[in-house]
Design a protein around this motif. Sequence first.
Motif, PDB file in Angstrom:
ATOM      1  N   GLY A 299      -2.361   4.088  -5.038  1.00  0.00           N
ATOM      2  CA  GLY A 299      -2.588   3.381  -3.792  1.00  0.00           C
ATOM      3  C   GLY A 299      -1.686   2.180  -3.598  1.00  0.00           C
ATOM      4  N   GLU A 300      -1.019   1.721  -4.627  1.00  0.00           N
ATOM      5  CA  GLU A 300      -0.081   0.614  -4.502  1.00  0.00           C
ATOM      6  C   GLU A 300       1.218   0.999  -5.192  1.00  0.00           C
TER       7      GLU A 300
ATOM      8  N   CYS B 179      -0.612  11.730  -4.670  1.00  0.00           N
ATOM      9  CA  CYS B 179       0.024  10.417  -4.759  1.00  0.00           C
ATOM     10  C   CYS B 179       0.984  10.367  -5.948  1.00  0.00           C
TER      11      CYS B 179
ATOM     12  N   ASP C 237       0.838  -1.188   0.000  1.00  0.00           N
ATOM     13  CA  ASP C 237       0.000   0.000   0.000  1.00  0.00           C
ATOM     14  C   ASP C 237       0.875   1.240   0.000  1.00  0.00           C
ATOM     15  N   CYS C 238       0.434   2.226  -0.723  1.00  0.00           N
ATOM     16  CA  CYS C 238       1.136   3.503  -0.813  1.00  0.00           C
ATOM     17  C   CYS C 238       0.414   4.502   0.067  1.00  0.00           C
ATOM     18  N   TYR C 239       1.160   5.275   0.819  1.00  0.00           N
ATOM     19  CA  TYR C 239       0.573   6.269   1.702  1.00  0.00           C
ATOM     20  C   TYR C 239       1.061   7.680   1.363  1.00  0.00           C
ATOM     21  N   CYS C 240       1.174   7.998   0.068  1.00  0.00           N
ATOM     22  CA  CYS C 240       1.642   9.315  -0.354  1.00  0.00           C
ATOM     23  C   CYS C 240       0.668  10.426   0.001  1.00  0.00           C
ATOM     24  N   GLY C 241      -0.592  10.182  -0.122  1.00  0.00           N
ATOM     25  CA  GLY C 241      -1.544  11.220   0.237  1.00  0.00           C
ATOM     26  C   GLY C 241      -2.526  11.606  -0.848  1.00  0.00           C
TER      27      GLY C 241
ATOM     28  N   CYS D  55       2.549   7.474  -6.688  1.00  0.00           N
ATOM     29  CA  CYS D  55       2.581   6.081  -7.137  1.00  0.00           C
ATOM     30  C   CYS D  55       1.780   5.952  -8.430  1.00  0.00           C
TER      31      CYS D  55
END
Length: 82
Positions: free
Chosen positions: A37-38, A31, A23-27, A33
């Motif tokens: 989200g991934e 984001c 999981d990506c937590y960039c915002g 990514c």
Amino acid sequence: MEEDFYDEGGVVCPKCMGDRTVDCYCGGDLCFCENYGERDCPVCHGEGEVSEAREETYFESQRRMHAAFQSAMRQSDEKIDD
């Protein structure tokens, strides 16, 4: 249909559990990514498996982080008790 075959000597990545992404937590709107989200797993780099040595390095790092967190929590509890 493409099948996934793991190299001999490799083990399933302990970070992504072989899923190849985390999981990506960039915002949200910011984001960075590509998959919203991934992102590729930073431990196996999207391969899904790692060497036994890399797995042990990952687990050792996790143990150190856990010990540091426990130490910080003990120090915090001691300051509260003072």
